[in-house]
Design an enzyme around this catalytic site. Structure first.
Site, mmCIF file in Angstrom:
data_model
loop_
_atom_site.group_PDB
_atom_site.id
_atom_site.type_symbol
_atom_site.label_atom_id
_atom_site.label_comp_id
_atom_site.label_asym_id
_atom_site.label_seq_id
_atom_site.Cartn_x
_atom_site.Cartn_y
_atom_site.Cartn_z
ATOM 1 N N GLU A 1 -35.229 15.810 80.129
ATOM 2 C CA GLU A 1 -34.655 16.399 81.343
ATOM 3 C C GLU A 1 -35.523 16.059 82.556
ATOM 4 O O GLU A 1 -35.018 15.724 83.633
ATOM 5 C CB GLU A 1 -34.555 17.925 81.186
ATOM 6 N N HIS B 1 -21.639 21.297 79.969
ATOM 7 C CA HIS B 1 -20.410 21.266 79.169
ATOM 8 C C HIS B 1 -19.322 22.173 79.748
ATOM 9 O O HIS B 1 -18.617 22.870 79.020
ATOM 10 C CB HIS B 1 -20.700 21.683 77.728
ATOM 11 N N ASP C 1 -24.646 13.531 80.473
ATOM 12 C CA ASP C 1 -24.822 13.967 79.094
ATOM 13 C C ASP C 1 -24.430 12.862 78.126
ATOM 14 O O ASP C 1 -25.128 12.616 77.138
ATOM 15 C CB ASP C 1 -23.980 15.223 78.838
#
Length: 294
Positions: A47, A125, A135
């Protein structure tokens, strides 16, 4: 001109093979995608690596206008906007005197960060186009694949530290884990706190295990509730120490919240004294891991 940037990281195993993805959106509607991989890393490092790559691209564009940088990692967003101030004051130490975990990447991120960057949290998501694409890129790289990236011609060669390339070329450097004693299926606790009095790195998930205590309740009732809370905390500590993976329903039971409060938070978030990370899916079950924060 850059309008916004989305970043994301992924890791298969946590620690294990990882990947990161970046999508840069320009005002004319075009986009530029970046990505890379690491053979042995953690989700949080990926990340952060995505954010470093994004800021490197932005810095080398020499753009003076502000941008919005979106991440689905509260660890990254709160770390760079809140917790880092205390870490720097303490010489990159936590309140317990230990080195801040991932200090090398935090220092890189700190050097690249500026007032032009407006950090934004985006729920993972949830159908956001930029987040979903990041993603997909990150997960593909973490699985050893080379996804096709949309790229526009730029006048700069973007090559941030700690990577060989921001395109699909792999592998990247092998990131050394912070502890040589990491056990299988565990990751080192990522110490996000400095002093509790100055920083409060909590997410919007409520930190209580039990309903609020009523002031008028008998003392023995309050003590019993507190005893249950302490027992749950001890259980969480053991789960983190042993590296156990637990399901969404088990995690919800531990926290005494609805299961939706767990699954709606995305892949990485902070709860009480633990960083909670989504590890993988087995059948119809999502497995989570707890990391103790110092």
């Amino acid at each position: 001109m850059i309008q916004s940037i989305y970043t994301d990281g992924a890791c298969s195993g946590n620690p294990g093979p990882g990947g990161w993805g970046v999508v840069v959106y320009f005002q004319d509607g075009s986009r530029h995608e970046l990505g890379g991989a690491d053979r042995q890393t953690t989700n949080n490092r990926m990340e952060m690596q995505a954010a470093i790559a994004a800021l490197t691209f932005f810095t080398q564009s020499h753009q003076s206008d502000a941008i919005e940088l979106y991440t689905d990692s509260e660890y990254v967003r709160k770390g760079i906007t809140e917790w880092i101030k205390g870490w720097k004051q303490k010489g990159w130490k936590t309140s317990t005197g230990k080195d801040v975990v991932n200090k090398d990447l935090w220092q890189e991120l700190d050097l690249l960060n500026s007032k032009q960057v407006q950090w934004r949290y985006v729920r993972a998501h949830a159908g956001n186009e930029g987040n979903e694409r990041c993603d997909a890129i990150a997960r593909a790289f973490s699985l050893g694949k080379s996804p096709k990236l949309t790229q526009v011609q730029t006048s700069q060669t973007i090559t941030p530290n700690k990577t060989e390339s921001l395109t699909i070329k792999t592998p990247l450097k092998s990131v050394q884990l912070e502890s040589a004693n990491l056990k299988p299926n565990t990751i080192q606790s990522e110490s996000m706190f400095t002093d509790v009095a100055t920083l409060e790195p909590m997410t919007d998930i409520q930190s209580s295990f039990t309903p609020d205590l009523v002031d008028g309740a008998p003392r023995e009732v309050k003590v019993a509730q507190l005893r249950d809370t302490v027992e749950s905390l001890r259980m969480a500590d053991e789960i983190a120490e042993k590296g156990y993976l637990i399901t969404s329903s088990e995690l919800a039971d531990l926290m005494d919240v609805n299961a939706s409060a767990v699954t709606s938070r995305g892949d990485n978030w902070v709860w009480r004294n633990w960083a909670v990370s989504r590890v993988r899916r087995e059948g119809n079950q999502i497995l989570w891991q707890l990391e103790r924060l110092s």
